[in-house]
Design an enzyme around this catalytic site. Structure first.
Site, PDB file in Angstrom:
ATOM      1  CE  LYS A   1     -41.518 -21.462 -19.460  1.00 36.55           C
ATOM      2  NZ  LYS A   1     -41.634 -23.206 -18.409  1.00 36.55           N
TER       3      LYS A   1
ATOM      4  CG  ASN B   1     -32.173 -26.946 -17.419  1.00 38.19           C
ATOM      5  OD1 ASN B   1     -32.783 -27.353 -18.361  1.00 38.19           O
ATOM      6  ND2 ASN B   1     -32.608 -26.283 -17.127  1.00 38.19           N
ATOM      7  CB  SER B   2     -29.568 -29.886 -21.215  1.00 41.78           C
ATOM      8  OG  SER B   2     -28.637 -31.093 -21.830  1.00 41.78           O
TER       9      SER B   2
ATOM     10  N   GLY C   1     -34.030 -31.997 -21.331  1.00 41.32           N
ATOM     11  CA  GLY C   1     -34.560 -32.321 -22.833  1.00 41.32           C
ATOM     12  C   GLY C   1     -36.066 -32.927 -22.546  1.00 41.32           C
TER      13      GLY C   1
ATOM     14  CG  ASN D   1     -38.400 -21.803 -21.505  1.00 40.09           C
ATOM     15  OD1 ASN D   1     -37.834 -22.189 -20.523  1.00 40.09           O
ATOM     16  ND2 ASN D   1     -38.855 -22.798 -22.021  1.00 40.09           N
ATOM     17  CB  THR D   2     -34.078 -21.576 -19.877  1.00 41.22           C
ATOM     18  OG1 THR D   2     -34.182 -22.334 -20.228  1.00 41.22           O
ATOM     19  CG2 THR D   2     -34.210 -22.095 -18.292  1.00 41.22           C
TER      20      THR D   2
ATOM     21  CB  CYS E   1     -39.769 -27.346 -27.830  1.00 43.08           C
ATOM     22  SG  CYS E   1     -42.037 -27.087 -28.655  1.00 43.08           S
TER      23      CYS E   1
ATOM     24  N   GLY F   1     -32.112 -18.269 -13.493  1.00 36.06           N
ATOM     25  CA  GLY F   1     -31.443 -18.024 -12.299  1.00 36.06           C
ATOM     26  C   GLY F   1     -31.318 -16.640 -11.909  1.00 36.06           C
TER      27      GLY F   1
END
Lengths: 263, 263
Positions: free
Chosen positions: B168, B71-72, B74, B195-196, B133, B220
């Site tokens: 996180k 996913n992106s 944003g 996080n991813t 971020c 996933g």
């Protein structure tokens, strides 16, 4: 708490139809569900086994796939599907009697109109939602339906067919004939569904001629209920726009408001 | 109603939880409560909010791979002010489980400002700092990869609140233990991870990335062993609770993650 807006359902597949090329139709029967559906809406569907045997076989559970409603005759609901990836392949293997997992109906359908001169434009797997739409519109409007595909395996019944390789109907892109049709048939409203380049081309024409145009968009989706923001597309005006969710605010958008150049 | 002893009851710092299962930020919203019993959750974590509204990334934003999802998005969100004015009242009204607000700043100062705003709001039980971020004060380098920055951030925010302060962490680091320790030393009351991880998929037909932004976040089943290993490392490095993040579909998948207190 309020009544749930979304429901997870399991329905038995009542019949299955094999079509040309990679296309097939899965039918379920649920009268109560049929009453809730509108043309342009979609379901998130998944083959039951793809998740049920995940633990035993280590086969990988896949996301639900957004599939628009092809037909709804008093609860006989059809999903017209093209085999494109693992998710739709799992659906392809389903037989009558197998379980289908569904969430829906989801999204906003096409606006209903009366007394208009309408052109339907579809490309490839953009065909199914327009079939359901034309069934509702045909008694109240004048319709002309033009469909395009890459070859003879991508075409279905309608008024005019275009194929890229010329193997069926007229040769070329379906959008090539639109200008002429609008003038000839005095079209004042267009409904479209198909690949983004086709919709973009079509929207370019209707924007110039100032003709009302609603398009149904396709997007990769994860949740289908407006949570993940994965399916968002740019909608608004040059200086005032936002990413709106195809699953929640769509899948039908006013083509004049979609910012096609930002894709 | 008579209080029934709940064997799954647990606590996260001062927070009493019905169960050790919470939701991962950004994957779950009020819409999802149509599908589950809210009281089965230990807490509700909202989608990350930023100081100012964020449009998010251009589509396509999602791609489902053979083993998990890219996913992106944003961080598309309405911004802090709109969140407080519109979303928070609805969350307060709907939720019966503790609310944890996930937020992210572009600088240490912005994190501080946001926390101060949120401290004035009732109905929030804790915060989750999204440090995945870029930091505009530090050449756009991600907050969560620099132990000094993570320490400074936690040390800055922890004296300002009595609520739970969860950090996180991003898995895209060399040594997760060092970062985890830095968060604990700074005063974080819990850690959540992962996080991813960075991920990418290529369309073999044209050699282009399946995501418009090129690289996205990968989550996933495919990264579960990695997530477990990093969680194990993090849990060894600190005494504060560690919340593991990942998918589980069946009870056994959940038990496979045994030894991890919160999920």
């Amino acid at each position: 708490m309020d009544k749930p807006r979304h429901q997870f359902l399991e329905r038995t597949i009542y019949s299955r139809e094999e079509l040309c090329g990679d296309y097939f139709i899965l039918w379920i029967w649920d009268e109560a569900l049929g009453e809730k559906c509108q043309p342009g809406q979609f379901f998130e569907i998944r083959a039951h086994y793809s998740i049920a045997d995940a633990e035993e076989t280590r086969s990988l559970p896949k996301l639900f796939k957004p599939i628009s409603i092809y037909d709804n005759a008093e609860g006989r609901i059809g999903f017209f599907i093209k085999k494109v990836g693992t998710g739709t392949n799992a659906l392809y293997k389903l037989k009558a009697g197998d379980l289908l997992e569904l969430i829906g109906p989801l999204g906003n359908g096409f606006p209903f109109v009366t007394g208009r001169r309408i052109l339907l434009v579809s490309g490839g797997i953009g065909y199914p939602p327009l079939w359901y739409l034309q069934k509702e519109l045909i008694k109240h409007n004048l319709l002309y339906w033009v469909h395009g595909g890459s070859g003879q395996n991508d075409v279905f019944p309608c008024d005019e067919i275009w194929t890229e390789d010329g193997s069926f109907g007229k040769k070329g892109m379906v959008t090539e004939g639109i200008r002429k049709l609008i003038a000839e048939k005095k079209i004042d409203l267009i409904y479209s569904c198909g690949p983004i380049p086709m919709l973009k081309e079509c929207a370019g024409i209707t924007n110039k001629l100032n003709i009302e145009h609603y398009c149904s968009l396709e997007a990769y989706m994860a949740c289908g209920i407006g949570v993940c923001y994965g399916c968002a597309i740019p909608v608004g005006y040059e200086n005032d726009w936002n990413y709106l969710r195809v699953c929640k605010e769509g899948p039908v958008f006013n083509a004049g408001e979609v910012l096609w150049n930002k894709f | 109603m008579e209080q029934i002893l709940n064997p799954l009851q647990t606590s996260l710092g001062r927070l009493k939880m019905n169960s050790p299962v919470t939701v991962a930020s950004g994957t779950f919203a009020l819409e999802n409560l149509d599908f589950i019993v809210q009281e089965h959750l230990g807490a509700y974590v909202c989608k990350t909010i930023t100081r100012y509204p964020k449009k998010g990334n251009p589509p396509p934003r999602l791609y489902e791979t053979e083993a998990g999802l890219l996913n992106s998005i944003g961080l598309q969100n309405p911004g802090l002010d709109k969140f407080i004015a519109e979303d928070l009242p609805i969350l307060r009204k709907t939720l019966t489980v503790p609310l944890i607000v996930s937020f992210s700043g572009a600088s240490l100062n912005e994190f501080e400002q946001m926390l101060e705003c949120l401290e004035n709001q009732e109905g929030i039980s804790g915060y989750e700092l999204n440090v995945s971020c870029p930091n505009v004060e530090n050449e756009g380098i991600t907050f969560g990869i620099d132990p000094d920055v993570v320490y400074k951030l936690c040390a800055l925010l922890s004296p300002l609140t009595n609520r739970e302060l969860i950090v996180k962490l991003t898995p895209n680091v060399t040594d997760i233990g060092v970062i985890t320790k830095a968060a604990e030393d700074g005063g974080a009351t819990a850690i959540s991870l992962i996080n991813t991880i960075w991920g990418m998929a290529i369309d073999y037909r044209n050699g282009m990335s399946m995501l418009k932004k090129g690289i996205g976040g990968y989550s996933g089943i495919g990264i579960k062993p990695l997530a477990l290993a990093l969680t194990y490392r993090a849990a060894q490095a600190v005494k504060i609770p560690v919340i593991a993040m990942g998918e589980f579909i069946t009870g056994r998948m959940l038990w496979n993650s045994f030894g991890l207190e919160h999920l």
